[in-house]
Design an enzyme around this catalytic site. Structure first.
Site, mmCIF file in Angstrom:
data_model
loop_
_atom_site.group_PDB
_atom_site.id
_atom_site.type_symbol
_atom_site.label_atom_id
_atom_site.label_comp_id
_atom_site.label_asym_id
_atom_site.label_seq_id
_atom_site.Cartn_x
_atom_site.Cartn_y
_atom_site.Cartn_z
ATOM 1 N N ARG A 104 115.692 65.489 12.421
ATOM 2 C CA ARG A 104 114.814 64.728 13.012
ATOM 3 C C ARG A 104 114.530 63.250 13.391
ATOM 4 O O ARG A 104 114.025 62.993 12.491
ATOM 5 C CB ARG A 104 113.114 65.862 12.351
ATOM 6 C CG ARG A 104 112.320 65.611 13.646
ATOM 7 C CD ARG A 104 110.926 66.736 12.959
ATOM 8 N NE ARG A 104 110.254 65.888 11.624
ATOM 9 C CZ ARG A 104 108.481 65.942 12.186
ATOM 10 N NH1 ARG A 104 107.929 67.183 12.767
ATOM 11 N NH2 ARG A 104 108.608 65.930 10.705
ATOM 12 N N THR A 108 111.113 60.974 18.816
ATOM 13 C CA THR A 108 111.716 62.088 19.482
ATOM 14 C C THR A 108 110.922 63.626 18.766
ATOM 15 O O THR A 108 110.168 64.084 19.804
ATOM 16 C CB THR A 108 112.674 61.778 20.554
ATOM 17 O OG1 THR A 108 113.310 62.720 19.579
ATOM 18 C CG2 THR A 108 113.307 60.998 21.085
ATOM 19 N N ASP A 200 106.482 65.840 2.994
ATOM 20 C CA ASP A 200 107.991 66.605 3.786
ATOM 21 C C ASP A 200 108.788 66.972 2.117
ATOM 22 O O ASP A 200 108.636 66.537 1.759
ATOM 23 C CB ASP A 200 108.531 64.954 4.153
ATOM 24 C CG ASP A 200 109.872 65.078 4.010
ATOM 25 O OD1 ASP A 200 110.018 64.207 5.946
ATOM 26 O OD2 ASP A 200 111.010 65.956 3.592
ATOM 27 N N ASP A 203 111.604 65.212 1.056
ATOM 28 C CA ASP A 203 111.056 64.615 -0.243
ATOM 29 C C ASP A 203 110.297 64.884 -1.576
ATOM 30 O O ASP A 203 110.760 64.681 -2.496
ATOM 31 C CB ASP A 203 110.185 63.055 0.543
ATOM 32 C CG ASP A 203 111.292 62.863 1.795
ATOM 33 O OD1 ASP A 203 111.271 62.447 1.277
ATOM 34 O OD2 ASP A 203 110.121 62.103 2.219
#
Ligand code: URA
Length: 209
Positions: A104, A108, A200, A203
């Site tokens: 990702r 954006t 995340d 992560d």
């Protein structure tokens, strides 16, 4: 069949709450993800095609129901998808496996493809795409686009958490794809993270950050 299935089972919800906690370390996070993936696999595979095979019990022959296993493909959306993939694959070890590499773009929030590998005969398979987080839906929609380009027509999407924005985006782009998740969370924040979420997923799984 509904476009979105939320698995409210107490074991799923309890394990998910443990995963959400900020103090849960990576090793426990991965273990919980593995356990939840077994439970979610139960739901996402509930209408898999079956066949019968003649077997012999100690008493007599019978036509026993078995999975039409050759016709299944699991596709992990890298990298966090691998956490769900491993658990689902333990339950369906004969499934073929594909990978979609998308990251990702943090500005954006759009997906950028860096890898794609799918098993042969995607048009004949039930395809289960796995990614723990359905956030904006951009990566998920792009991954499903690629799978359809590779011939897939029967696709399910398995995730741990979904944001309403991602569910709506998927429904708009791919109304034929059933989504199975452990939770429909509240919303996305300004950075595109699911809230309350779990952070995340990659992560949390691998201790990066
Ligand atoms: N991806 C993640 O890992 N977490 C989010 O909250 C959103 C996208």
């Amino acid at each position: 069949m509904s476009h979105l299935t939320v698995v409210h089972h107490p074991l799923v919800q309890h394990k998910l709450s443990l995963m959400r906690r900020v103090e849960t370390p990576s090793n426990q996070f991965r273990q919980l993800l593995r356990e939840i993936s077994h439970l979610l696999a139960y739901e996402v595979t509930r209408d898999l095609p079956m066949t019968t095979r003649e077997i012999e019990t100690p008493l007599q022959k019978m036509d026993a129901p078995v999975l039409d296993g050759k016709k299944l493909a699991l596709v992990s959306i890298l990298r966090a998808g691998n956490g769900l993939l491993d658990g689902v694959l333990e339950l369906i070890p004969s499934a073929r496996v594909g990978f979609v590499g998308l990251y990702r773009d943090e500005e954006t929030l759009k997906p950028v493809q860096y890898y794609f590998k799918a098993p042969e005969g995607m048009n004949e398979r039930v395809v289960i795409a796995v990614d723990p987080m359905l956030a904006t839906g951009n990566s998920s929609v792009a991954a499903i686009d690629l799978l359809k380009k590779a011939g897939a027509t029967n696709i399910k999407f398995l995730c741990l958490l979904a944001a309403p924005e991602g569910v709506a985006r998927m429904k708009d782009a791919h109304p034929d794809v059933q989504i199975v998740t452990a939770s429909l969370d509240e919303k996305l924040n300004d950075l595109g993270y699911i809230v309350p979420g779990l952070g995340d997923a990659g992560d949390r799984m691998y201790g990066t950050k």
